[in-house]
Design a protein around this motif. Structure first.
Motif, PDB file in Angstrom:
ATOM      1  N   ALA A  78      -9.853   0.951   8.841  1.00  0.00           N
ATOM      2  CA  ALA A  78      -9.783   2.313   8.313  1.00  0.00           C
ATOM      3  C   ALA A  78      -9.590   3.366   9.394  1.00  0.00           C
ATOM      4  O   ALA A  78      -8.800   4.302   9.226  1.00  0.00           O
ATOM      5  CB  ALA A  78     -11.037   2.618   7.497  1.00  0.00           C
ATOM      6  N   ASP A 116      -6.396   6.162   9.626  1.00  0.00           N
ATOM      7  CA  ASP A 116      -6.545   7.619   9.658  1.00  0.00           C
ATOM      8  C   ASP A 116      -5.899   8.213  10.908  1.00  0.00           C
ATOM      9  O   ASP A 116      -5.326   9.306  10.878  1.00  0.00           O
ATOM     10  CB  ASP A 116      -8.028   7.994   9.612  1.00  0.00           C
ATOM     11  CG  ASP A 116      -8.656   7.697   8.244  1.00  0.00           C
ATOM     12  OD1 ASP A 116      -7.887   7.566   7.266  1.00  0.00           O
ATOM     13  OD2 ASP A 116      -9.887   7.581   8.166  1.00  0.00           O
ATOM     14  N   ARG A 147       1.669   8.629   3.743  1.00  0.00           N
ATOM     15  CA  ARG A 147       0.350   8.019   3.590  1.00  0.00           C
ATOM     16  C   ARG A 147       0.478   6.550   3.194  1.00  0.00           C
ATOM     17  O   ARG A 147      -0.234   5.691   3.726  1.00  0.00           O
ATOM     18  CB  ARG A 147      -0.487   8.775   2.556  1.00  0.00           C
ATOM     19  CG  ARG A 147      -0.861  10.193   2.942  1.00  0.00           C
ATOM     20  CD  ARG A 147      -1.979  10.724   2.056  1.00  0.00           C
ATOM     21  NE  ARG A 147      -3.221  10.019   2.348  1.00  0.00           N
ATOM     22  CZ  ARG A 147      -4.096  10.399   3.263  1.00  0.00           C
ATOM     23  NH1 ARG A 147      -3.891  11.488   3.980  1.00  0.00           N
ATOM     24  NH2 ARG A 147      -5.196   9.699   3.474  1.00  0.00           N
ATOM     25  N   GLY A 174      -0.721   3.537   5.609  1.00  0.00           N
ATOM     26  CA  GLY A 174      -1.809   2.709   5.094  1.00  0.00           C
ATOM     27  C   GLY A 174      -1.419   1.246   4.982  1.00  0.00           C
ATOM     28  O   GLY A 174      -2.194   0.354   5.353  1.00  0.00           O
ATOM     29  N   GLN A 194     -10.184   6.785   1.673  1.00  0.00           N
ATOM     30  CA  GLN A 194      -8.728   6.731   1.774  1.00  0.00           C
ATOM     31  C   GLN A 194      -8.083   6.735   0.395  1.00  0.00           C
ATOM     32  O   GLN A 194      -7.040   7.375   0.184  1.00  0.00           O
ATOM     33  CB  GLN A 194      -8.305   5.485   2.550  1.00  0.00           C
ATOM     34  CG  GLN A 194      -6.804   5.456   2.869  1.00  0.00           C
ATOM     35  CD  GLN A 194      -6.412   4.202   3.620  1.00  0.00           C
ATOM     36  OE1 GLN A 194      -6.460   3.111   3.063  1.00  0.00           O
ATOM     37  NE2 GLN A 194      -6.028   4.353   4.877  1.00  0.00           N
ATOM     38  N   ASN A 234      -5.314   9.419  -0.818  1.00  0.00           N
ATOM     39  CA  ASN A 234      -3.989   8.980  -1.248  1.00  0.00           C
ATOM     40  C   ASN A 234      -3.676   9.461  -2.662  1.00  0.00           C
ATOM     41  O   ASN A 234      -2.581   9.972  -2.941  1.00  0.00           O
ATOM     42  CB  ASN A 234      -3.887   7.459  -1.188  1.00  0.00           C
ATOM     43  CG  ASN A 234      -3.782   6.935   0.229  1.00  0.00           C
ATOM     44  OD1 ASN A 234      -3.527   7.686   1.166  1.00  0.00           O
ATOM     45  ND2 ASN A 234      -3.996   5.633   0.397  1.00  0.00           N
TER      46      ASN A 234
END
Length: 218
Positions: free
Chosen positions: A69, A73, A85, A89, A120, A124
């Motif tokens: 994670a 970020d 994003r 990701g 997250q 998103n």
């Protein structure tokens, strides 16, 4: 005569050891008995923390996500678009899964035990809904990209269990010779079973382009 006491265990110690053992044995070899032996305890000691292998896999997947994670970020610029994003990701997810033998299989079907993933996920979904997606559309878009990545890495690790290690039976030239009567299928092997970085980027781009086209959002 002294009595040998079992070392005190906590969940993190067990999960860290399980992730290390995963690289050595693969998912099939990762049993509670093998894990107990590695920790120098009796198998019942693990049942204080995990009722069975699936609970262990759930916690392993959660720890893998925690480790991933922060990197995900870090790759995002302030005000990143929904497309940026999902790209960042899923690239981070693939990298994280490839960091472990059978990493995609561990993730597949596992349930996160914490709430870290919600941070997250919330960001998103907010980016997508602010771009014009309905919430159901945003959920479908994010889950479709996620399923693509999970499936892609599962197949990738079936051929290359670890970086630089290729499973026997996936020689491109041998495959082409064996399928010589089917020239298109024979030639396809070069795209199917090598250059995975390029294949992933192309495939993820197709998924995102399809999402945009399906919902009419650029």
């Amino acid at each position: 005569m002294t009595t040998r006491k079992a070392p005190r265990l906590d969940k993190k110690q067990i999960v860290d050891t399980a992730l290390r053992l995963l690289d050595e044995t693969g998912l099939d070899g990762l049993t509670l008995r093998a894990l107990a032996k590695e920790l120098d305890v009796q198998a019942p000691a693990l049942y204080w923390h995990f009722k069975g292998k699936q609970e262990l896999l759930d916690e392993m997947a959660t720890e893998m996500y925690r480790r991933m994670a922060a990197d995900a970020d870090a790759r995002l610029a302030p005000g990143a678009t929904w497309r940026e994003r999902l790209l960042a990701g899923n690239r981070c997810l693939r990298a994280a899964l490839l960091g472990y033998r059978d990493g995609a299989k561990v993730f597949s079907g596992s349930r996160f035990t914490g709430t870290e993933h919600a941070v997250q996920m919330e960001a998103n979904l907010r980016a997508l809904t602010e771009a014009g997606f309905t919430l159901p559309q945003a959920v479908r878009a994010t889950s479709t990209a996620y399923f693509f990545t999970l499936g892609f890495v599962t197949e990738e690790q079936g051929v290359e269990p670890l970086p630089g290690q290729r499973r026997e039976g996936y020689d491109i030239e041998e495959r082409a010779a064996r399928l010589a009567d089917y020239p298109l299928a024979a030639t396809a092997g070069a795209d199917l079973f090598q250059d995975y970085d390029e294949g992933f980027e192309e495939g993820l781009g197709l998924v995102l382009a399809g999402i945009a086209a399906r919902y009419g959002i650029g």
